[in-house]
Design an enzyme around this catalytic site. Structure first.
Site, mmCIF file in Angstrom:
data_model
loop_
_atom_site.group_PDB
_atom_site.id
_atom_site.type_symbol
_atom_site.label_atom_id
_atom_site.label_comp_id
_atom_site.label_asym_id
_atom_site.label_seq_id
_atom_site.Cartn_x
_atom_site.Cartn_y
_atom_site.Cartn_z
ATOM 1 N N ASP A 1 28.843 39.879 56.389
ATOM 2 C CA ASP A 1 28.445 40.755 57.495
ATOM 3 C C ASP A 1 27.083 41.384 57.192
ATOM 4 O O ASP A 1 26.836 42.557 57.475
ATOM 5 C CB ASP A 1 29.495 41.829 57.771
ATOM 6 N N ASN B 1 30.476 49.264 59.899
ATOM 7 C CA ASN B 1 31.562 49.202 60.869
ATOM 8 C C ASN B 1 32.237 47.837 60.750
ATOM 9 O O ASN B 1 31.556 46.837 60.924
ATOM 10 C CB ASN B 1 31.044 49.382 62.299
ATOM 11 N N HIS C 1 19.103 47.169 58.002
ATOM 12 C CA HIS C 1 18.311 48.170 58.721
ATOM 13 C C HIS C 1 17.237 48.651 57.754
ATOM 14 O O HIS C 1 17.398 48.553 56.532
ATOM 15 C CB HIS C 1 19.179 49.352 59.164
#
Length: 446
Positions: A311, A284, A315
């Site tokens: 960025d 995003n 995860h």
């Protein structure tokens, strides 16, 4: 005082490449010259052998997940991966658990970094709809800036009250960095896709859900508010060609009030890659079209876009392999950002000088970071040596991220980082970590 002498380097700095030597004494660059003699018997000599010497990357947007999300990453693991990738300083985001939305919680993150970080560090303070009093307490000389999520956030960090936003923009002296995606547009798009597909939305729909329109509405609105209030605004991870026309190259960076960043993944991937990469390139804002990718590069080269960042937002692979609705957005990038840019250089897309400008010089200027981002006598010795002709394939066994995967797995990069120095200490050398060194909290000339 310990000293390091780098010999026979091609020094990339301030728009030129010169061959020479660099002497480091303690934590600072003492001398830059065509030839420097060894000063003492205990000086460490690094023969660059005509490798390229760059100022270390300053990554102005990372998510290192500590505190609270340390099953994904920690400041220690990700900063270690960062120095292996040529990043010597980072600015980390506030959406951890708990979120850094009070002075006390922010300082707790600084305390963790002081003990564990391999790279120099600062942190963004997080804005919410109800913490203006805390925002006004932040010292601009000691903190990188204020992060506002104007779309796609966790917890209560979505700042969506217009009066609150105008209050923050009007009153803070901090540099405001914003994530710009219009939440209402995204919700409408998502509902339409859920009605058609349920939770198993094809990954290729991600840039349609988090659309060009959602990005443009939010970015243009933030810029109008900054122009109205006189706030200093930096728009994170611009992802569309359309948005690039919101920014100007008519002033030098130091005089700009509104600036922009582009990320590695938006310069590398396009929507065609969802077929093979799937959720591994779900970010995003979303990776969008080839036209967007080309437009972002054009704006970067003509100085409408000011900096390149990662960025970095890891995860676990287990989390990422869920279906669309349950796979989180974000991926790990700090170890491979610089070599990806060097690969773009090999392909004739960007010069070495421009890479250094956008990853080191400009972040230092934009955030007014003291004594870093340039190869200058008297500056901190945050330096990176790169060999442009030493291919390496990204494999699980050489990935340093705690999450253990990379969207670049299987890619062979022609270049590699051979040495990284943090404050004069060699912390990374030919795939090994000989010293931890002493990373420092960034300070700002404000």
């Amino acid at each position: 005082m310990k000293s390091v002498l780098i010999k026979n380097a091609k020094i990339v700095n301030e728009g030129q490449i010169i061959k020479g030597d660099v002497l480091i004494e303690g934590d600072r660059i003492a001398e830059i010259s065509s030839t420097i003699s060894m000063k003492s018997a205990d000086t460490k000599i690094i023969d660059a052998d005509e490798c390229y010497l760059l100022p270390g990357m300053i990554d102005d947007q990372v998510h290192f997940r500590e505190p609270g999300l340390t099953h994904k990453a920690t400041i220690e693991t990700e900063s270690k991966a960062a120095v292996a990738g040529g990043i010597t300083s980072f600015i980390e985001m506030p959406n951890t658990n708990p979120q850094a939305t009070t002075i006390e919680l922010l300082e707790e993150k600084f305390e963790i970094a002081a003990k564990t970080s391999w790279a120099n560090y600062s942190f963004m303070f997080g804005g919410t709809n109800d913490n203006l009093d805390e925002i006004l307490k932040v010292d601009p000389k000691k903190v990188a800036g204020l992060k506002l999520f104007l779309g796609s956030s966790t917890g209560n960090m979505l700042v969506d009250d217009p009066k609150t936003l105008e209050n923050i923009f009007s009153k803070t002296k901090l540099l405001i960095s914003a994530h710009c995606e219009d939440e209402a547009t995204i919700k409408t798009n998502l509902a339409a896709h859920q009605a058609q597909y349920g939770d198993d939305i094809p990954m290729e729909c991600h840039p349609i859900i988090r659309s060009e329109e959602a990005c443009y509405i939010s970015s243009s609105s933030a810029i109008k508010l900054a122009e109205k209030t006189g706030a200093r605004l930096h728009v994170f991870h611009v992802s569309t060609e359309k948005e690039t026309h919101l920014f100007s190259n008519k002033k030098p960076l130091a005089e700009k009030k509104i600036t922009a960043e582009v990320c590695i993944h938006h310069l590398w991937f396009s929507d065609e890659d969802y077929k093979t990469k799937g959720s591994k390139i779900k970010w995003n804002p979303a990776v969008k079209t080839k036209n967007d990718r080309d437009g972002l590069l054009k704006a970067l080269l003509d100085d409408r876009i000011d900096v390149i960042a990662t960025d970095h937002a890891p995860h676990t692979l287990e989390e990422k392999t869920n279906n669309y609705s349950n796979a989180p957005s974000g991926g790990p990038l700090v170890q491979h950002a610089l070599v990806a840019l060097l690969e773009m250089h090999h392909k004739g897309k960007i010069s070495l000088e421009k890479i250094v400008e956008k990853t080191a010089h400009n972040p230092a200027i934009l955030f007014q970071i003291k004594d870093r981002g340039f190869i200058r006598e008297g500056y901190k010795a945050d330096l990176v040596l790169v060999d442009l002709n030493s291919p390496r394939t990204v494999k699980k066994e050489n990935i340093l991220y705690k999450c253990g995967w990379s969207p670049f797995e299987g890619i062979t990069f022609k270049s590699r980082v051979t040495h990284t120095l943090i404050n004069g200490t060699v912390v990374y050398e030919n795939s090994k970590f000989p010293n931890k060194g002493k990373a420092e909290r960034l300070t700002f000339n404000r």
